[in-house]
Enzyme design. Structure first.
Site, PDB file in Angstrom:
ATOM      1  N   THR A 134     -26.065  64.834  45.947  1.00  0.00           N
ATOM      2  CA  THR A 134     -25.629  63.910  44.892  1.00  0.00           C
ATOM      3  C   THR A 134     -25.976  62.486  45.325  1.00  0.00           C
ATOM      4  O   THR A 134     -25.925  62.180  46.510  1.00  0.00           O
ATOM      5  CB  THR A 134     -24.098  64.036  44.723  1.00  0.00           C
ATOM      6  OG1 THR A 134     -23.841  65.256  44.045  1.00  0.00           O
ATOM      7  CG2 THR A 134     -23.493  62.894  43.945  1.00  0.00           C
ATOM      8  N   GLY A 164     -17.893  68.177  37.514  1.00  0.00           N
ATOM      9  CA  GLY A 164     -17.451  67.873  38.882  1.00  0.00           C
ATOM     10  C   GLY A 164     -16.695  66.560  38.960  1.00  0.00           C
ATOM     11  O   GLY A 164     -16.226  66.020  37.951  1.00  0.00           O
ATOM     12  N   ASP A 165     -16.601  66.039  40.169  1.00  0.00           N
ATOM     13  CA  ASP A 165     -15.845  64.803  40.405  1.00  0.00           C
ATOM     14  C   ASP A 165     -16.630  63.542  40.063  1.00  0.00           C
ATOM     15  O   ASP A 165     -16.030  62.502  39.769  1.00  0.00           O
ATOM     16  CB  ASP A 165     -15.436  64.729  41.877  1.00  0.00           C
ATOM     17  CG  ASP A 165     -16.652  64.735  42.798  1.00  0.00           C
ATOM     18  OD1 ASP A 165     -17.558  65.583  42.585  1.00  0.00           O
ATOM     19  OD2 ASP A 165     -16.730  63.900  43.709  1.00  0.00           O
TER      20      ASP A 165
HETATM   21  N1  ASP Z   1     -19.708  66.291  44.004  1.00  0.00           N
HETATM   22  C1  ASP Z   1     -20.697  66.961  43.219  1.00  0.00           C
HETATM   23  C2  ASP Z   1     -20.017  67.881  42.247  1.00  0.00           C
HETATM   24  O1  ASP Z   1     -19.085  68.550  42.623  1.00  0.00           O
HETATM   25  C3  ASP Z   1     -21.666  67.750  44.022  1.00  0.00           C
HETATM   26  C4  ASP Z   1     -22.317  67.044  45.193  1.00  0.00           C
HETATM   27  O2  ASP Z   1     -21.826  66.037  45.659  1.00  0.00           O
HETATM   28  O3  ASP Z   1     -23.364  67.518  45.677  1.00  0.00           O
HETATM   29  O4  ASP Z   1     -20.458  67.976  41.132  1.00  0.00           O
END
Ligand code: ASP
Length: 267
Positions: A134, A164-165
């Protein structure tokens, strides 16, 4: 913040824009958010499949709509109306990520056959290198304004409609001129459940906790519920920390001396 993220979205090397990971159904569903620490305005999009640069759509939501978070078809319609660059869903595909999905599907079958546990679906496939891809950026300008942004394809093998977050303000993205700008990466579910980005800001705001310690506390909470990942955090004085509880985290900084530094391992 937006321009730094555009570069990474356009590069196939990161899990954002082109090169995003695949869902269980073999699609690329992207999430992004941006926040302005001066006004505390924020914009985000989730589950979009045809916006070339999701962070630009997040910025448009922030600046051109009264809303904070728009999803899927509605967000795409809005992006089109705003004149953003739209692409075919196939634009985001890379062979590397496709292969990661195939490995995840294989691993999942083995995991499910063995113990029927679904929590492990959130873990990266076995031959994945445990460094999330990400992308995020935090920035401080000469007038003391902070900003944060995050853009992602989410987690390989995620189910339809999963968000996601990253586009959740206070979880994966947050900025407030009085405290910090934060962007997170990791197992999103656990970052949402512990409000990671705001957790860090709150420690700084109410307890004046040093950044590194605040970030570590927040990541410990994530770890306590079996999550992993990292954060980049910057305050109004230019102090920053880039903390993670994974093997590594691709990261870089540039200050007003123009000197760029990049690292992957040791903190
Ligand atoms: N945090 C991201 C999600 O859960 C994934 C990532 O950071 O690679 O969508």
């Amino acid at each position: 913040v937006q321009r730094a993220i555009n570069v990474m979205e356009d590069s196939p090397l990161f899990n954002a824009g082109k090169g995003a990971v695949f869902t269980h159904d073999g699609k690329n569903e992207l999430d992004a958010a941006i926040m302005d620490g001066k006004t505390k305005m924020a914009g985000a999009v989730a589950g979009v499949t045809t916006i070339k640069n999701p962070i630009n759509a997040a910025y448009a939501v922030m600046t051109k709509s009264p809303h904070v978070l728009m999803i899927s078809n509605g967000a795409e319609l809005f992006a089109k109306e705003q004149g953003l660059v739209m692409v075919e869903p196939s634009y985001f595909k890379t062979d590397f990520r496709w292969q990661q999905l195939q490995n995840a599907l294989k691993d999942e079958k083995i995991t499910l056959d063995h113990n029927g546990k679904s929590a492990s679906l959130l873990l990266p496939p076995k031959n994945y290198d445990y460094k999330y891809g990400t992308v995020g950026a935090v920035a401080l300008d000469k007038d003391g304004n902070l900003a944060a942004g995050t853009s992602t394809g989410g987690m390989t093998n995620k189910r339809y409609g999963r968000v996601g977050d990253s586009p959740i303000i206070g979880a994966g993205t947050y900025a407030d001129n009085n405290t910090v700008a934060v962007s997170a990466t990791g197992t999103g579910e656990m970052f949402i459940r512990t409000s990671t980005a705001y957790n860090i800001a709150a420690q700084v705001k109410y307890k004046n906790t040093p950044l590194k310690e605040a970030a570590q506390n927040a990541l410990d909470e994530v770890k306590n519920i079996n999550g992993s990942g990292g954060v980049i955090v910057l305050d109004k004085n230019g102090n920053y920390t880039m903390s993670f509880n994974t093997e590594g985290m691709y990261r870089g900084t540039i200050g007003n001396d123009g000197k760029a530094i990049v690292s992957i391992y040791e903190q």
